[in-house]
Structures are given as structure tokens and as C-alpha cells.
Design an enzyme around this catalytic site. Structure first.
Site, PDB file in Angstrom:
ATOM      1  N   TYR A   8      44.062  35.191  45.092  1.00 50.01           N
ATOM      2  CA  TYR A   8      43.461  36.225  44.233  1.00 50.01           C
ATOM      3  C   TYR A   8      44.514  36.961  43.405  1.00 50.01           C
ATOM      4  O   TYR A   8      45.036  37.991  43.842  1.00 50.01           O
ATOM      5  CB  TYR A   8      42.684  37.230  45.113  1.00 50.01           C
ATOM      6  CG  TYR A   8      41.583  36.546  45.903  1.00 50.01           C
ATOM      7  CD1 TYR A   8      40.300  36.444  45.387  1.00 50.01           C
ATOM      8  CD2 TYR A   8      41.855  35.954  47.139  1.00 50.01           C
ATOM      9  CE1 TYR A   8      39.303  35.772  46.078  1.00 50.01           C
ATOM     10  CE2 TYR A   8      40.869  35.275  47.843  1.00 50.01           C
ATOM     11  CZ  TYR A   8      39.597  35.200  47.306  1.00 50.01           C
ATOM     12  OH  TYR A   8      38.615  34.524  47.992  1.00 50.01           O
TER      13      TYR A   8
ATOM     14  N   GLU B  49      34.984  21.963  39.958  1.00 47.02           N
ATOM     15  CA  GLU B  49      34.117  22.431  41.046  1.00 47.02           C
ATOM     16  C   GLU B  49      32.650  22.336  40.642  1.00 47.02           C
ATOM     17  O   GLU B  49      32.293  22.655  39.506  1.00 47.02           O
ATOM     18  CB  GLU B  49      34.470  23.889  41.367  1.00 47.02           C
ATOM     19  CG  GLU B  49      33.629  24.472  42.474  1.00 47.02           C
ATOM     20  CD  GLU B  49      34.003  25.907  42.777  1.00 47.02           C
ATOM     21  OE1 GLU B  49      35.176  26.167  43.127  1.00 47.02           O
ATOM     22  OE2 GLU B  49      33.114  26.780  42.659  1.00 47.02           O
TER      23      GLU B  49
ATOM     24  N   ASP C 213      31.515  35.063  52.587  1.00 48.76           N
ATOM     25  CA  ASP C 213      31.062  36.449  52.655  1.00 48.76           C
ATOM     26  C   ASP C 213      29.848  36.520  53.561  1.00 48.76           C
ATOM     27  O   ASP C 213      29.018  35.615  53.567  1.00 48.76           O
ATOM     28  CB  ASP C 213      30.705  36.958  51.253  1.00 48.76           C
ATOM     29  CG  ASP C 213      31.960  37.095  50.409  1.00 48.76           C
ATOM     30  OD1 ASP C 213      32.915  37.728  50.887  1.00 48.76           O
ATOM     31  OD2 ASP C 213      31.985  36.530  49.304  1.00 48.76           O
TER      32      ASP C 213
ATOM     33  N   ALA D 207      40.053  33.449  56.912  1.00 45.79           N
ATOM     34  CA  ALA D 207      40.265  32.039  56.568  1.00 45.79           C
ATOM     35  C   ALA D 207      41.505  31.447  57.253  1.00 45.79           C
ATOM     36  O   ALA D 207      41.530  30.249  57.546  1.00 45.79           O
ATOM     37  CB  ALA D 207      40.375  31.892  55.051  1.00 45.79           C
TER      38      ALA D 207
ATOM     39  N   GLN E 295      40.952  32.613  42.390  1.00 46.88           N
ATOM     40  CA  GLN E 295      39.772  33.214  41.775  1.00 46.88           C
ATOM     41  C   GLN E 295      40.019  33.199  40.269  1.00 46.88           C
ATOM     42  O   GLN E 295      41.178  33.249  39.834  1.00 46.88           O
ATOM     43  CB  GLN E 295      39.635  34.658  42.289  1.00 46.88           C
ATOM     44  CG  GLN E 295      38.416  35.375  41.812  1.00 46.88           C
ATOM     45  CD  GLN E 295      37.144  34.616  42.155  1.00 46.88           C
ATOM     46  OE1 GLN E 295      36.747  33.738  41.378  1.00 46.88           O
ATOM     47  NE2 GLN E 295      36.544  34.898  43.282  1.00 46.88           N
TER      48      GLN E 295
ATOM     49  N   ALA F 228      26.538  30.480  51.609  1.00 45.05           N
ATOM     50  CA  ALA F 228      26.836  31.496  52.617  1.00 45.05           C
ATOM     51  C   ALA F 228      26.332  31.055  53.991  1.00 45.05           C
ATOM     52  O   ALA F 228      25.198  30.583  54.118  1.00 45.05           O
ATOM     53  CB  ALA F 228      26.186  32.816  52.214  1.00 45.05           C
TER      54      ALA F 228
HETATM   55  P1  FAD Z   1      40.364  35.428  53.468  1.00 46.81           P
HETATM   56  O1  FAD Z   1      41.572  34.695  53.054  1.00 46.81           O
HETATM   57  O2  FAD Z   1      40.057  35.491  54.937  1.00 46.81           O
HETATM   58  O3  FAD Z   1      40.500  36.918  52.887  1.00 46.81           O
HETATM   59  C1  FAD Z   1      39.401  37.818  52.895  1.00 46.81           C
HETATM   60  C2  FAD Z   1      39.903  39.257  52.943  1.00 46.81           C
HETATM   61  O4  FAD Z   1      40.462  39.547  54.224  1.00 46.81           O
HETATM   62  C3  FAD Z   1      41.016  39.583  51.940  1.00 46.81           C
HETATM   63  O5  FAD Z   1      40.817  40.910  51.521  1.00 46.81           O
HETATM   64  C4  FAD Z   1      42.299  39.455  52.750  1.00 46.81           C
HETATM   65  O6  FAD Z   1      43.351  40.275  52.250  1.00 46.81           O
HETATM   66  C5  FAD Z   1      41.847  39.896  54.139  1.00 46.81           C
HETATM   67  N1  FAD Z   1      42.504  39.153  55.222  1.00 46.81           N
HETATM   68  C6  FAD Z   1      42.729  37.808  55.265  1.00 46.81           C
HETATM   69  N2  FAD Z   1      43.296  37.450  56.426  1.00 46.81           N
HETATM   70  C7  FAD Z   1      43.458  38.583  57.143  1.00 46.81           C
HETATM   71  C8  FAD Z   1      43.965  38.857  58.446  1.00 46.81           C
HETATM   72  N3  FAD Z   1      44.423  37.884  59.230  1.00 46.81           N
HETATM   73  N4  FAD Z   1      43.952  40.153  58.869  1.00 46.81           N
HETATM   74  C9  FAD Z   1      43.467  41.148  58.087  1.00 46.81           C
HETATM   75  N5  FAD Z   1      42.961  40.938  56.838  1.00 46.81           N
HETATM   76  C10 FAD Z   1      42.952  39.679  56.380  1.00 46.81           C
HETATM   77  N6  FAD Z   1      32.441  31.518  48.924  1.00 46.81           N
HETATM   78  C11 FAD Z   1      31.454  30.777  49.493  1.00 46.81           C
HETATM   79  O7  FAD Z   1      30.602  31.332  50.200  1.00 46.81           O
HETATM   80  N7  FAD Z   1      31.359  29.430  49.305  1.00 46.81           N
HETATM   81  C12 FAD Z   1      32.264  28.747  48.562  1.00 46.81           C
HETATM   82  O8  FAD Z   1      32.150  27.529  48.412  1.00 46.81           O
HETATM   83  C13 FAD Z   1      33.335  29.481  47.948  1.00 46.81           C
HETATM   84  N8  FAD Z   1      34.290  28.853  47.228  1.00 46.81           N
HETATM   85  C14 FAD Z   1      35.356  29.568  46.726  1.00 46.81           C
HETATM   86  C15 FAD Z   1      36.384  28.887  46.067  1.00 46.81           C
HETATM   87  C16 FAD Z   1      37.469  29.578  45.547  1.00 46.81           C
HETATM   88  C17 FAD Z   1      38.580  28.811  44.850  1.00 46.81           C
HETATM   89  C18 FAD Z   1      37.527  31.004  45.665  1.00 46.81           C
HETATM   90  C19 FAD Z   1      38.677  31.767  45.068  1.00 46.81           C
HETATM   91  C20 FAD Z   1      36.520  31.680  46.322  1.00 46.81           C
HETATM   92  C21 FAD Z   1      35.431  30.982  46.877  1.00 46.81           C
HETATM   93  N9  FAD Z   1      34.418  31.624  47.594  1.00 46.81           N
HETATM   94  C22 FAD Z   1      33.384  30.891  48.162  1.00 46.81           C
HETATM   95  C23 FAD Z   1      34.421  33.074  47.751  1.00 46.81           C
HETATM   96  C24 FAD Z   1      35.139  33.500  49.050  1.00 46.81           C
HETATM   97  O9  FAD Z   1      34.432  33.024  50.169  1.00 46.81           O
HETATM   98  C25 FAD Z   1      35.202  35.030  49.058  1.00 46.81           C
HETATM   99  O10 FAD Z   1      36.103  35.470  48.075  1.00 46.81           O
HETATM  100  C26 FAD Z   1      35.507  35.672  50.410  1.00 46.81           C
HETATM  101  O11 FAD Z   1      35.267  37.073  50.298  1.00 46.81           O
HETATM  102  C27 FAD Z   1      36.950  35.515  50.877  1.00 46.81           C
HETATM  103  O12 FAD Z   1      37.219  34.246  51.297  1.00 46.81           O
HETATM  104  P2  FAD Z   1      38.755  33.847  51.610  1.00 46.81           P
HETATM  105  O13 FAD Z   1      38.729  32.493  52.150  1.00 46.81           O
HETATM  106  O14 FAD Z   1      39.625  34.132  50.462  1.00 46.81           O
HETATM  107  O15 FAD Z   1      39.045  34.906  52.793  1.00 46.81           O
END
Ligand code: FAD
Length: 285
Positions: free
Chosen positions: A140, A13, A104, A118, A171, A47
Site C-alpha cells: 500500500y 486481474e 476484509d 496476511a 493497491q 469476502a
Molecule cells: P494485511 O497485510 O494483513 O494488512 C492489513 C492491516 O493490518 C494493515 O493495516 C497492516 O498494517 C496491519 N497488519 C498487518 N500485519 C500485522 C501484524 N502482524 N500485526 C499488526 N498489524 C498488522 N480483498 C479481497 O477480499 N479479495 C481479493 O481478492 C483481494 N485482492 C486484492 C489484491 C490486491 C493486489 C490488493 C492490494 C488488495 C486486495 N484485496 C482483496 C483487498 C485486501 O484484502 C484488503 O486491503 C485488506 O484490508 C488487507 O489485506 P492484506 O492482505 O493487505 O492484509
């Protein structure tokens, strides 16, 4: 103990450089890492789309070197029209691999936009582009910081898989047991996509403490203590970090992780060092 994966996938990455100097430095880093033939190279997305153009440019420059570029795409504070536009540009550039994230909420921004999680982004990508993209999502092993508990987080992870994700990148973590337990929980929940550990090199104590605080990664006491003892000894920290992370990678691969995804932080030394320690460095690299 599960058998080692026979054909592990290694990926890397990068983040989009902000200045001409950072761009030149990244070009050198990529030149040094390309001989390791990563399966794909992902590029982060700032972001609320703040690096949208730069992410795209960085992916295009990776593609021009014959590497597979995989842009990250986050949906928070976005509209369906914004995301559709980005997807169309990626398709037109023959980009076929994407990392789909919620992202975020940037401080000061009030509207979350048209996507809440997501899984909604993954479903939208499938609706709009069918099977064009290989979709990665985030996982995670030590729980997302906003999740109420691990079980709910695994169920939420499953929503992304059901929406059409092909594989996941975790993560980073320093406790291999957390990853293996997470794999067990996912298996019990019926999740069967590859879940590749994200690997964060340790090269700087302050930086790793800050990142870990933000993303909820646990730094085991023995690592914290050793980093404290090393104080300002940068070389000592690098050597210790390399040993710890190489051991982690070795154990993950030996016990069946389907690959490793390196958070390079746009640096080459730590990744090259890990490859060397694992006996994976080709002579010319
Ligand atoms: P989600 O999968 O949507 O989860 C977020 C939270 O919501 C979790 O607590 C989950 O349990 C909860 N949740 C999920 N779906 C639901 C639902 N349907 N109903 C209720 N609760 C739900 N950030 C950036 O800004 N740019 C990047 O390029 C970036 N790259 C990353 C790459 C990797 C490999 C990782 C692990 C993280 C990256 N991040 C990045 C950080 C990421 O955006 C944050 O961790 C963010 O807070 C969560 O994103 P997510 O896609 O996992 O969210």
C-alpha cells in the site's frame, strides 16, 4: 532517476463472473487480452471465501487457455482446515502462483477465524506447501486504511516478506511519487522483493470515486476537477482516463517499476488502449 526495468512483468486481474452472461462476456475479454501475453492472470476471492468455487473455476479456465492462473486467497473468517483444503485443491490442479491476502471482515460476520493478518497466511502456506507456490502479497504505497502510520504499515508489509512472500502487487494509486517514496521506505526497511504497481483504469467517475473512498487511494485534485467538469460525458471521461493512466504507466516503467498489474474489472478496452499508447500492442491484438 533509476533506470527503466529491462524485462518488466505485466499481469492482469479478473474477478469471477456471477452469471452465465458475465461468464460469456469474460471469455470475450480474455480472448482479446490473451494476445498481450500477460505473465500471469490473477482472480479475486470474495469476502470470507464467498467465491471460492468460482475463483477456482475461473483460474482453471485461464489455465486451459495456456495462461498462468493465480487465485487470490483471503484468510479472514477462515480456519486452518479451510485454507489447507483450498491449497490442496490448487496443488492438485497444478496451480503454482497465489495472491495471499487477509481480506476484509464481511459485515454481519462476528468471528475473525484463525488468521488475523496476511503474514500468518503466508507462513501457513509455506508450512503446508513449502516452495510449491510463488506467493504474491498486497502492498500500500498510500498506506492501508487501517494502519496507524506509513512506517508501521511498511513494518507489517515486511512481516509478509519474512514469512515467505516472493513479490508484491500494490493497491492502485494515481500519485507516482507515493509509489517511489514507498519503494525507498521499503528499501530502507530491508525489503528486497519486486513491488509491482497495481493499475486501475479510469473509465467511470462514480465508480472510481467509490473504489477510492473504500481503499484509501487518493484522487489528486486536478484529476477530480477534470472528472467533475466532464460530468456525464462518458467518452470524454474514457479518453481523459486513458491519457492519465497511460502517462502514469509510462512514468512508472521509465523510472524502474518492475512491471504493471492491471485491474481489468473484466473489461478489455482500457487495457488495450494503455498498451497501444505505450507502444506495446502487438499487431494482431
Ligand atoms: P494485511 O497485510 O494483513 O494488512 C492489513 C492491516 O493490518 C494493515 O493495516 C497492516 O498494517 C496491519 N497488519 C498487518 N500485519 C500485522 C501484524 N502482524 N500485526 C499488526 N498489524 C498488522 N480483498 C479481497 O477480499 N479479495 C481479493 O481478492 C483481494 N485482492 C486484492 C489484491 C490486491 C493486489 C490488493 C492490494 C488488495 C486486495 N484485496 C482483496 C483487498 C485486501 O484484502 C484488503 O486491503 C485488506 O484490508 C488487507 O489485506 P492484506 O492482505 O493487505 O492484509
Amino acid at each position: 532517476m533509476p533506470a527503466a526495468s529491462t524485462n518488466p512483468i505485466f499481469s492482469m486481474e479478473f474477478f469471477p463472473p456471477r452469471t452465465p452472461e458475465a461468464e460469456a462476456s469474460l471469455a470475450g475479454v480474455i480472448e482479446r487480452l490473451a494476445p498481450l501475453t500477460p505473465r500471469f492472470c490473477s482472480v479475486t476471492f470474495g469476502a470470507a471465501g464467498s467465491t471460492r468455487e468460482k475463483t477456482f473455476e475461473t483460474v482453471l479456465s485461464l489455465q486451459s487457455l495456456g495462461l498462468e492462473g493465480a487465485p487470490h486467497l483471503s484468510c479472514i473468517a477462515s480456519t486452518r482446515d479451510n485454507i489447507r483444503e483450498v491449497l490442496m485443491a490448487y496443488q492438485a490442479a497444478d496451480i503454482r502462483h497465489i495472491v495471499a491476502l487477509r481480506g476484509d471482515m464481511p459485515s454481519g460476520m462476528l468471528s475473525a477465524g484463525e488468521f488475523r493478518y496476511a503474514n500468518e497466511l503466508v507462513a501457513f502456506i509455506r508450512e503446508e506447501t513449502q516452495d510449491h507456490f510463488h506467493i504474491e502479497v498486497a502492498a500500500y504505497p498510500e498506506m492501508h486504511p487501517q494502519a496507524p502510520n506509513l512506517r508501521t504499515d511498511v513494518q507489517n508489509f515486511k512481516r509478509k516478506v519474512e514469512a515467505g512472500a516472493n513479490s508484491a502487487i500494490t493497491q492502485y494509486f494515481f500519485n507516482p511519487e507515493a509509489y517511489f517514496r514507498f519503494l525507498d521506505d521499503c528499501e530502507k526497511a530491508g525489503i528486497d522483493i519486486p513491488i509491482v504497481p497495481g493499475i486501475m483504469p479510469i473509465t467511470n467517475h462514480t465508480q472510481i470515486a467509490r473504489f477510492s473512498e473504500m481503499c484509501g487511494a487518493d484522487i489528486p485534485r486536478w484529476i477530480r476537477k477534470r472528472l467533475e467538469q466532464l460530468g456525464d460525458d462518458r467518452e470524454g471521461i474514457r479518453a481523459f482516463g486513458l491519457e492519465v493512466i497511460s502517462d502514469l504507466c509510462r512514468r512508472l516503467l521509465e523510472e524502474g517499476a518492475p512491471g504493471l498489474h492491471f485491474y481489468t474489472l473484466n473489461q478489455s478496452e482500457a487495457v488495450l488502449g494503455i498498451y497501444r499508447n505505450l507502444g506495446m500492442l502487438i499487431p494482431s491484438a
